[in-house]
Write a protein that holds these residues in place. Structure first.
Motif, short mmCIF file in Angstrom:
data_model
loop_
_atom_site.label_atom_id
_atom_site.label_comp_id
_atom_site.label_asym_id
_atom_site.label_seq_id
_atom_site.Cartn_x
_atom_site.Cartn_y
_atom_site.Cartn_z
N GLU A 53 -16.01 7.18 7.09
CA GLU A 53 -15.18 6.44 8.05
C GLU A 53 -14.84 7.35 9.22
OE1 GLU A 53 -11.32 5.46 6.48
OE2 GLU A 53 -11.02 7.46 5.67
N GLY B 261 -8.69 -0.22 12.82
CA GLY B 261 -7.51 0.28 12.14
C GLY B 261 -6.31 -0.31 12.82
N THR B 262 -5.16 -0.14 12.21
CA THR B 262 -3.94 -0.67 12.83
C THR B 262 -3.77 -0.09 14.23
OG1 THR B 262 -2.92 -0.95 10.70
CG2 THR B 262 -1.44 -0.79 12.58
N TYR C 248 -4.48 13.85 5.84
CA TYR C 248 -4.68 13.87 7.29
C TYR C 248 -4.98 15.25 7.84
CZ TYR C 248 -4.20 8.99 7.19
OH TYR C 248 -4.46 7.67 6.92
N ASN D 71 -11.69 2.66 9.93
CA ASN D 71 -12.86 2.23 9.15
C ASN D 71 -13.99 1.85 10.12
OD1 ASN D 71 -10.47 0.81 7.04
ND2 ASN D 71 -11.82 2.45 6.39
N LYS E 169 -2.60 6.71 1.16
CA LYS E 169 -2.37 7.09 2.55
C LYS E 169 -1.29 8.17 2.53
CE LYS E 169 -1.63 5.00 7.12
NZ LYS E 169 -2.70 5.72 7.81
N ARG F 212 0.83 -1.22 0.00
CA ARG F 212 0.00 0.00 0.00
C ARG F 212 0.86 1.26 0.00
NH1 ARG F 212 -4.51 0.72 4.59
NH2 ARG F 212 -2.66 1.22 5.82
N LEU G 85 -10.04 5.14 3.34
CA LEU G 85 -8.83 4.36 3.11
C LEU G 85 -9.20 2.89 3.22
CD1 LEU G 85 -5.69 4.55 2.74
CD2 LEU G 85 -5.55 4.07 5.19
N GLY H 134 -8.69 -0.04 4.47
CA GLY H 134 -7.87 -0.45 5.61
C GLY H 134 -7.50 -1.92 5.58
N ILE H 135 -6.32 -2.19 6.04
CA ILE H 135 -5.84 -3.57 6.10
C ILE H 135 -6.50 -4.29 7.28
CG2 ILE H 135 -3.72 -4.93 6.53
CD1 ILE H 135 -2.35 -2.80 4.63
N THR H 136 -6.81 -3.58 8.33
CA THR H 136 -7.56 -4.18 9.45
C THR H 136 -8.98 -4.50 8.99
OG1 THR H 136 -6.31 -2.63 10.81
CG2 THR H 136 -7.99 -3.96 11.92
N GLY I 97 -9.41 8.18 11.59
CA GLY I 97 -8.28 7.33 11.21
C GLY I 97 -8.65 5.87 11.34
N1 PMP Z 1 -8.88 5.13 7.52
C1 PMP Z 1 -7.95 6.06 7.77
C2 PMP Z 1 -8.20 7.46 7.35
C3 PMP Z 1 -6.76 5.70 8.41
O1 PMP Z 1 -5.84 6.61 8.67
C4 PMP Z 1 -6.57 4.36 8.80
C5 PMP Z 1 -5.32 3.97 9.53
N2 PMP Z 1 -4.27 3.67 8.64
C6 PMP Z 1 -7.57 3.43 8.51
C7 PMP Z 1 -8.72 3.85 7.86
C8 PMP Z 1 -7.38 1.98 8.84
O2 PMP Z 1 -6.41 1.43 8.00
P1 PMP Z 1 -5.51 0.21 8.46
O3 PMP Z 1 -6.41 -0.81 9.00
O4 PMP Z 1 -4.81 -0.22 7.23
O5 PMP Z 1 -4.58 0.72 9.50
#
Ligand code: PMP
Length: 305
Positions: free
Chosen positions: A190, A253-254, A161, A195, A156, A58, A214, A216-218, A193
């Motif tokens: 969302e 999210g992470t 941000y 989902n 990202k 990513r 975004l 998200g990987i989570t 930071g």
């Molecule tokens: N949306 C936003 C805006 C974010 O910053 C994040 C954190 N990276 C996520 C969703 C969740 O993404 P991930 O699970 O990949 O961390």
């Protein structure tokens, strides 16, 4: 925050205090950086980085959107992630790879060098102690996410941000744990930071990537863990009022991992605490790190010696 001793910067490990960039760096003025947030967990078999290769993929995708040629290979950055966790002696860590337009020329389209760093430090629950168990109170922000034909939400990138900061800071100022944004369509997007997942009748509903979020990987991990466990998952447009009507609600999210939301805009969600589906998903997700959930997708990458 207590800073660690070492950081990786432009090709090697150096002391934290020496990883500097020039004040005229393009990224500082124009938001031209791309980054990742990754976690390493202490598992029974030793420390392991969660979905490292997916995060690195990513990062390169975000860079590609902005024509930034990262001067390292994905393998080199993966190795840097391992090295910085190991050198700092961390068992559990948050990792932050970041690439930015550095110093060189002037103007928006300047072809600057691309600087890269990877930081790692110990980090507990992102939304505060007790957030994972007790849940948080959230609000819908007065700030909307950017429209898809303005800034790509799928990258990202640092500049995105600014939107997240408006949402998160407004929420904290008003006494909420986190803010949720609507897309320019007026539909749910969302968290600042994180989902979003809503539960209706035992099924998970989450907003689609077309809702300025975004990917998200989570979010992806939760979708796959849920489907493996026979829980239905629907990606769909969702209007704001569904936040008030769902049985359960959580953000992921992470950093936030799986954080239950007990109220939105002062209205109690469901029973006002983590419901059975949320608890089951927390068990499956955190079970990956204490050995209760088999790592059938190969998401855990043991820390290299
Ligand atoms: N949306 C936003 C805006 C974010 O910053 C994040 C954190 N990276 C996520 C969703 C969740 O993404 P991930 O699970 O990949 O961390």
């Amino acid at each position: 925050m207590q800073y660690p001793e070492w950081i990786w910067h432009n090709g090697g490990i150096k002391p934290w205090a020496e990883a500097n960039t020039h004040v005229m760096s393009h990224g500082l003025h124009y938001g031209s950086s791309v980054f990742e947030g990754i976690r390493a967990y202490a598992t029974p078999g030793g420390s392991a980085i969660f979905r490292l290769q997916d995060h690195t993929r990513r990062l390169f995708a975000s860079a590609r959107i902005y024509d930034m040629a990262i001067p390292y290979t994905p393998d080199e950055l993966d190795a840097a992630c391992h090295e910085v966790v190991r050198r700092n002696g961390l068992r559990q860590a948050y990792l932050r790879p970041v690439a930015w337009r550095g110093l060189g020329g002037f103007g928006l389209s300047a072809e600057t060098p691309i600087d890269v760093a990877v930081a790692s430090w110990h980090m507990g629950p992102y939304l505060g102690d007790g957030a994972l168990t007790e849940g948080i109170d959230a609000c819908v922000s007065s700030w909307q996410r950017f429209a898809p034909n303005t800034i790509p939400a799928g990258a990202k990138a640092g500049g995105n941000y600014l939107s997240g900061q408006l949402v998160a800071r407004e929420a904290r100022r008003l006494g909420f744990g986190e803010g949720i944004a609507l897309a320019s369509t007026g539909l749910l997007s969302e968290g600042a930071g994180e989902n979003l997942f809503l539960v209706f009748d035992g099924a998970l509903h989450t907003t689609p990537v077309s809702a300025a979020l975004l990917n998200g990987i989570t979010r992806d991990s939760i979708i796959r863990l849920a489907r493996d466990a026979g829980i239905a998952v629907v990606e769909r447009d969702l209007p704001r009022e569904y936040l008030y009507l769902c049985d359960e609600l959580f953000m992921c999210g992470t950093a936030a991992e799986i954080t239950p939301i007990r109220s939105v805009d002062g209205r109690q969600v469901g029973a006002g605490r983590a419901g059975p589906v949320t608890l089951r998903l927390q068990e499956l997700f955190f079970g990956l790190f204490d050995g209760r959930t088999p790592d059938r997708h190969g998401w855990l990458e043991p820390l290299r010696d």
